[in-house]
Design a protein around this motif. Structure first.
Motif, PDB file in Angstrom:
ATOM      1  N   VAL A  67      32.355  48.514  43.394  1.00  0.00           N
ATOM      2  CA  VAL A  67      33.168  47.099  43.213  1.00  0.00           C
ATOM      3  C   VAL A  67      33.556  46.309  44.614  1.00  0.00           C
ATOM      4  O   VAL A  67      33.664  45.318  44.301  1.00  0.00           O
ATOM      5  N   ASN A  68      33.244  46.995  45.702  1.00  0.00           N
ATOM      6  CA  ASN A  68      33.088  46.254  46.796  1.00  0.00           C
ATOM      7  C   ASN A  68      32.163  45.400  46.864  1.00  0.00           C
ATOM      8  O   ASN A  68      32.079  44.072  47.305  1.00  0.00           O
ATOM      9  N   VAL A  69      30.721  45.636  46.240  1.00  0.00           N
ATOM     10  CA  VAL A  69      29.762  44.841  46.254  1.00  0.00           C
ATOM     11  C   VAL A  69      30.162  43.549  45.396  1.00  0.00           C
ATOM     12  O   VAL A  69      29.740  42.471  45.978  1.00  0.00           O
ATOM     13  N   GLY A 115      41.056  36.379  43.872  1.00  0.00           N
ATOM     14  CA  GLY A 115      41.012  37.184  42.386  1.00  0.00           C
ATOM     15  C   GLY A 115      40.727  38.605  42.755  1.00  0.00           C
ATOM     16  O   GLY A 115      40.639  39.099  43.763  1.00  0.00           O
ATOM     17  N   PHE A 116      40.313  39.189  41.581  1.00  0.00           N
ATOM     18  CA  PHE A 116      40.068  40.593  41.643  1.00  0.00           C
ATOM     19  C   PHE A 116      38.680  41.009  40.870  1.00  0.00           C
ATOM     20  O   PHE A 116      38.218  40.374  39.780  1.00  0.00           O
ATOM     21  N   ALA A 147      42.893  56.176  36.392  1.00  0.00           N
ATOM     22  CA  ALA A 147      41.791  57.133  36.151  1.00  0.00           C
ATOM     23  C   ALA A 147      40.939  56.124  35.027  1.00  0.00           C
ATOM     24  O   ALA A 147      41.210  55.567  34.075  1.00  0.00           O
ATOM     25  N   GLY A 148      39.531  55.943  35.493  1.00  0.00           N
ATOM     26  CA  GLY A 148      38.753  55.131  34.841  1.00  0.00           C
ATOM     27  C   GLY A 148      38.509  54.126  35.300  1.00  0.00           C
ATOM     28  O   GLY A 148      37.956  53.008  34.765  1.00  0.00           O
ATOM     29  N   SER A 149      39.384  53.191  36.305  1.00  0.00           N
ATOM     30  CA  SER A 149      39.271  51.930  36.620  1.00  0.00           C
ATOM     31  C   SER A 149      39.463  51.972  38.323  1.00  0.00           C
ATOM     32  O   SER A 149      39.976  52.729  38.844  1.00  0.00           O
ATOM     33  N   VAL A 150      38.819  50.970  38.665  1.00  0.00           N
ATOM     34  CA  VAL A 150      38.926  50.849  40.131  1.00  0.00           C
ATOM     35  C   VAL A 150      39.032  49.179  40.454  1.00  0.00           C
ATOM     36  O   VAL A 150      38.333  48.529  39.553  1.00  0.00           O
ATOM     37  N   MET A 151      39.473  48.747  41.305  1.00  0.00           N
ATOM     38  CA  MET A 151      39.690  47.322  41.539  1.00  0.00           C
ATOM     39  C   MET A 151      39.694  46.817  43.187  1.00  0.00           C
ATOM     40  O   MET A 151      39.854  47.701  43.910  1.00  0.00           O
TER      41      MET A 151
END
Length: 402
Positions: free
Chosen positions: A122-124, A103-104, A88-92
């Motif tokens: 995050v994709n962009v 990397g990420f 919750a609160g994070s995407v990668m």
């Protein structure tokens, strides 16, 4: 976050690609616009760029370690589709270049809020960083699994903290640390050393995939595993060195993985000593420079006084005064284990010429060259004195430059 915010992110990413400090500018502008912390990591979970709008680094203890633990548990050598919410609160999103994850991109939101379009943002970021990396050609790409690269960092880079919390150290060792180890070091002093070393790694990996490798500065460290003999690998590396114009040092075969770190350190010393003894030489074998390397440790501790024999100085003076080659002949004879034929071959002289020189040396020094203790003392003394001479010459040259 609405469609205008998303449009802003696309525009900023497009504008920043190819610009100086473009990635830094992009993540800062996007982070401020969406009110979130944006982080770029390498494949080991180490932060390489960040904009911590939420000041999480100040609030959370061991922030860097927490980020690593966020990224690393989701790595799998066969899985590159890591496009999902971590918590919750994070995407990668993985930063993928030519099918290799490099990397990420990570976005951390305040509290545990769900944010609309967060995955697309995050994709962009991930795609923009990938384009930037490829644009600058900072890497020469090869298909080395993430897991193998992580093992390389742990084993050759000494970054043991990377493995914390992954719970697969034993599995990694069984898969990659197969007894029959052979270490190598490639050094490139060219100003474009990173690209060249990457290309060398790729070429070696295409030929032999049982390889762990680690890049550090102007050096590429190699660990071949599952070897039964070392000659073929050494010859292959010699050819690579000649093709790319780099300096290479190859160790000796061993089977205990606990020796990897100490042997790597010793091989670095072999390369350093070998280069000092012969700056024009580009290929070194550990066994060929073993004695000189051992003596270099003694010299470094300033414990070499008293090891130089007066007889050797007489031999040197004889060579200077009469143009003989007694000193080098004696050295090659001792290095060859008192083998006349082998010493003659190294010096490109006839066996009878070598025998004559040894007779004259015996007459001049009045010592028994074939007595084991005497032979060892003379050889060690010669090696130490040559190391001293090389060091003094370097100091004098540096003084002249000033």
């Amino acid at each position: 976050m609405d469609s205008k915010d998303l449009g802003f992110c696309y525009r900023v990413a497009f504008e920043c690609i190819g610009k100086e400090n473009g990635i830094e500018r992009m993540i800062h502008e996007i982070a401020r616009r969406i009110g979130a912390t944006v982080i770029i990591t390498n494949i080991y979970g180490e932060i390489v760029s960040e904009c911590d709008i939420l000041h999480l680094r100040n609030e959370k203890e061991n922030f860097d370690r927490k980020i690593r633990n966020l990224v690393l548990p989701n790595l799998d050598s066969g899985n590159k589709e890591v496009d999902f919410k971590l918590s919750a609160g994070s995407v990668m999103r993985p930063i993928e270049v030519k099918h290799n994850v490099e990397g990420f991109a990570v976005i951390l939101f305040p509290g545990h809020e769900e944010k609309e379009n967060c995955t697309e943002v995050v994709n962009v970021i991930g795609k923009a960083v990938a384009i930037e990396l490829e644009h600058h050609k900072d890497r020469a790409w090869c298909s080395i699994s993430m897991e193998r690269q992580i093992v390389s960092e742990i084993v050759l880079g000494g970054k043991h903290e990377i493995g914390e919390g992954i719970h697969m150290k034993e599995k990694m060792e069984q898969s990659y640390l197969i007894p029959g180890f052979l270490l190598g070091i490639v050094r490139c002093t060219d100003h474009k050393h990173l690209g060249k070393l990457q290309s060398i790694r790729n070429q070696i990996y295409e030929k032999d995939q049982e390889l762990l490798s680690y890049l550090s500065g102007d050096k590429l460290y190699l660990l071949f595993t599952g070897r039964k003999e070392e000659q073929k690998t050494a010859e292959f590396l010699r050819e690579v060195g000649q093709a790319f114009g780099v300096r290479i040092c190859v160790g000796s075969l061993f089977s205990d993985k606990e020796e990897i770190v100490s042997r790597k350190k010793f091989l670095e010393r072999v390369m350093q000593t070998g280069t000092k003894m012969d700056p024009c030489k580009d290929f070194f074998r550990e066994k060929e420079c073993f004695l000189e390397t051992i003596c270099s440790y003694m010299m470094a501790e300033n414990e070499f006084q008293g090891y130089y024999c007066e007889e050797l100085e007489r031999l040197r003076k004889e060579d200077v005064q009469k143009g003989t080659e007694f000193y080098e002949s004696l050295k090659q004879y001792l290095l060859s284990g008192n083998n006349v034929g082998m010493a003659a071959k190294k010096l490109f002289v006839h066996r009878n010429t070598m025998i004559y020189r040894l007779q004259k040396i015996n007459e001049l020094l009045k010592i028994n060259l074939n007595e084991p203790d005497t032979a060892r003392m003379l050889l060690i003394s010669m090696v130490l004195q040559e190391l001293i001479d090389k060091s003094n010459k370097k100091v004098d040259e540096e003084g002249d430059l000033r």
